[in-house]
Motif scaffolding. Structure first.
Motif, PDB file in Angstrom:
ATOM      1  N   GLY A  18     -36.979   0.746 -19.014  1.00 18.89           N
ATOM      2  CA  GLY A  18     -35.947  -0.251 -19.271  1.00 18.89           C
ATOM      3  C   GLY A  18     -36.020  -0.940 -20.616  1.00 18.89           C
ATOM      4  N   CYS A  19     -36.843  -0.448 -21.534  1.00 20.07           N
ATOM      5  CA  CYS A  19     -36.938  -1.091 -22.849  1.00 20.07           C
ATOM      6  C   CYS A  19     -35.780  -0.666 -23.744  1.00 20.07           C
ATOM      7  CB  CYS A  19     -38.269  -0.745 -23.519  1.00 20.07           C
ATOM      8  SG  CYS A  19     -38.613   1.017 -23.627  1.00 20.07           S
ATOM      9  N   ARG A  20     -35.527  -1.461 -24.778  1.00 18.17           N
ATOM     10  CA  ARG A  20     -34.521  -1.114 -25.769  1.00 18.17           C
ATOM     11  C   ARG A  20     -35.084  -0.010 -26.659  1.00 18.17           C
ATOM     12  NH1 ARG A  20     -32.535  -4.762 -30.912  1.00 18.17           N
ATOM     13  NH2 ARG A  20     -30.757  -3.463 -31.527  1.00 18.17           N
ATOM     14  N   LEU A  21     -34.277   1.012 -26.940  1.00 15.89           N
ATOM     15  CA  LEU A  21     -34.741   2.159 -27.709  1.00 15.89           C
ATOM     16  C   LEU A  21     -33.938   2.320 -28.994  1.00 15.89           C
ATOM     17  CD1 LEU A  21     -35.153   4.700 -24.771  1.00 15.89           C
ATOM     18  CD2 LEU A  21     -36.997   3.623 -26.073  1.00 15.89           C
ATOM     19  N   LEU A  22     -34.672   2.443 -30.106  1.00 18.36           N
ATOM     20  CA  LEU A  22     -34.070   2.677 -31.417  1.00 18.36           C
ATOM     21  C   LEU A  22     -34.623   3.990 -31.964  1.00 18.36           C
ATOM     22  CD1 LEU A  22     -34.735  -0.867 -32.963  1.00 18.36           C
ATOM     23  CD2 LEU A  22     -32.869  -0.184 -31.429  1.00 18.36           C
ATOM     24  N   ALA A  23     -33.863   4.640 -32.835  1.00 14.59           N
ATOM     25  CA  ALA A  23     -34.343   5.888 -33.414  1.00 14.59           C
ATOM     26  C   ALA A  23     -33.879   6.030 -34.849  1.00 14.59           C
ATOM     27  CB  ALA A  23     -33.875   7.084 -32.593  1.00 14.59           C
ATOM     28  N   TYR A  24     -34.775   6.577 -35.675  1.00 12.08           N
ATOM     29  CA  TYR A  24     -34.427   6.919 -37.056  1.00 12.08           C
ATOM     30  C   TYR A  24     -34.770   8.382 -37.297  1.00 12.08           C
ATOM     31  CZ  TYR A  24     -35.093   7.918 -41.945  1.00 12.08           C
ATOM     32  OH  TYR A  24     -35.038   8.538 -43.172  1.00 12.08           O
ATOM     33  N   ALA A  44     -27.392  15.269 -32.285  1.00 14.62           N
ATOM     34  CA  ALA A  44     -26.484  14.706 -31.284  1.00 14.62           C
ATOM     35  C   ALA A  44     -27.008  13.369 -30.770  1.00 14.62           C
ATOM     36  CB  ALA A  44     -26.334  15.675 -30.119  1.00 14.62           C
ATOM     37  N   PRO A  45     -26.112  12.426 -30.495  1.00 12.07           N
ATOM     38  CA  PRO A  45     -26.544  11.138 -29.928  1.00 12.07           C
ATOM     39  C   PRO A  45     -27.220  11.337 -28.573  1.00 12.07           C
ATOM     40  CG  PRO A  45     -24.239  11.064 -30.654  1.00 12.07           C
ATOM     41  CD  PRO A  45     -24.652  12.497 -30.686  1.00 12.07           C
ATOM     42  N   GLN A  46     -28.151  10.441 -28.253  1.00  9.02           N
ATOM     43  CA  GLN A  46     -28.804  10.460 -26.945  1.00  9.02           C
ATOM     44  C   GLN A  46     -28.470   9.164 -26.237  1.00  9.02           C
ATOM     45  OE1 GLN A  46     -32.665  12.189 -26.801  1.00  9.02           O
ATOM     46  NE2 GLN A  46     -33.440  10.783 -25.260  1.00  9.02           N
ATOM     47  N   PRO A  47     -27.915   9.237 -25.024  1.00 13.53           N
ATOM     48  CA  PRO A  47     -27.525   8.013 -24.309  1.00 13.53           C
ATOM     49  C   PRO A  47     -28.683   7.031 -24.212  1.00 13.53           C
ATOM     50  CG  PRO A  47     -26.723   9.950 -23.154  1.00 13.53           C
ATOM     51  CD  PRO A  47     -27.627  10.458 -24.245  1.00 13.53           C
ATOM     52  N   GLY A  48     -28.373   5.759 -24.495  1.00 15.73           N
ATOM     53  CA  GLY A  48     -29.376   4.708 -24.383  1.00 15.73           C
ATOM     54  C   GLY A  48     -30.250   4.536 -25.600  1.00 15.73           C
ATOM     55  N   VAL A  49     -30.017   5.323 -26.642  1.00 19.95           N
ATOM     56  CA  VAL A  49     -30.823   5.243 -27.865  1.00 19.95           C
ATOM     57  C   VAL A  49     -29.913   4.862 -29.021  1.00 19.95           C
ATOM     58  CG1 VAL A  49     -32.360   6.455 -29.440  1.00 19.95           C
ATOM     59  CG2 VAL A  49     -32.388   7.012 -26.998  1.00 19.95           C
ATOM     60  N   GLU A  50     -30.290   3.794 -29.741  1.00 23.18           N
ATOM     61  CA  GLU A  50     -29.485   3.309 -30.869  1.00 23.18           C
ATOM     62  C   GLU A  50     -29.999   3.897 -32.178  1.00 23.18           C
ATOM     63  OE1 GLU A  50     -29.157  -1.049 -30.817  1.00 23.18           O
ATOM     64  OE2 GLU A  50     -30.102  -0.962 -28.833  1.00 23.18           O
TER      65      GLU A  50
END
Length: 206
Positions: free
Chosen positions: A109-115, A121-127
């Motif tokens: 349930g943590c907030r997920l960020l990605a660089y 392709a986008p991954q649901p739940g990852v910003e």
């Protein structure tokens, strides 16, 4: 065929049992017409599990409690436990392993960020966001980036200074992606409260 016969054969291919190619002179092989291959799916599950192990050890104080109990102490409040669901985890390098790490972390349930410079392709739940923004917004940063000239010391003193005070840095990719001296300084100053290193910049020397 005996070994003496093999020595006369031209080298045609170099195959690495692993993901990275940073320990192979790829350009030199290419110049000589030698193919270089790797195993892209090697230890994808295991490396992502290892990253989660570092995270859970930090949030639940496992190493801290182990040291305390071995020393004959018991002070639960001393571990400064954290709830993972309340934290933000930034993933640097969003390829196979990074995406799997994000998928596993999403269960907490943590907030997920990605660089990633090539995000795919986008991954649901990852910003997705740029690296500096990810560093500013993350309590935990997990490095899954390959080592290439552009990523050497990608995580340096300036970027570590962007992190929230008392954060956790994890490197399960290649040692030189992270500036070791800068990490030590960040630990001393308290910018980082802990570091999880599966790799070292000085390898193979310890």
């Amino acid at each position: 065929m005996c070994s003496s016969d093999l020595s006369s054969l031209p080298l045609e291919i170099v195959a690495r049992l692993g993901v990275g190619l940073d320990n192979i002179a790829v350009q030199a092989a290419t110049d000589r017409g030698v193919w270089v291959t790797n195993v892209p799916d090697y230890c994808v599950e295991e490396v992502s599990d290892h990253a989660l192990g570092f995270i859970l050890s930090w949030t639940r104080g496992l190493n801290h409690f182990d040291r305390e109990v071995r020393a004959g102490h018991w002070n639960p409040a001393s571990a400064k436990l954290k709830r993972l669901a309340n934290l933000t985890c930034g993933i640097v390098g969003f390829g196979r392993i990074g995406r799997l790490t994000a998928r596993k972390l999403s269960a907490f349930g943590c907030r997920l960020l990605a660089y990633d410079p090539f995000p795919g392709a986008p991954q649901p739940g990852v910003e997705p966001m740029d690296l500096d923004s990810l560093m500013r917004n993350s309590d935990i940063v997990v490095v899954h980036a390959p080592l290439v000239p552009a990523t050497k010391h990608l995580i340096d003193g300036e970027r570590l200074a962007l992190m929230r005070p008392g954060g956790l840095l994890i490197n399960v990719s290649r040692g030189a992606v992270v500036d070791t001296a800068a990490v030590m300084e960040a630990l001393t100053s308290g910018r980082l409260s802990a570091v999880g290193l599966d790799v070292l910049e000085s390898e193979p020397q310890v």
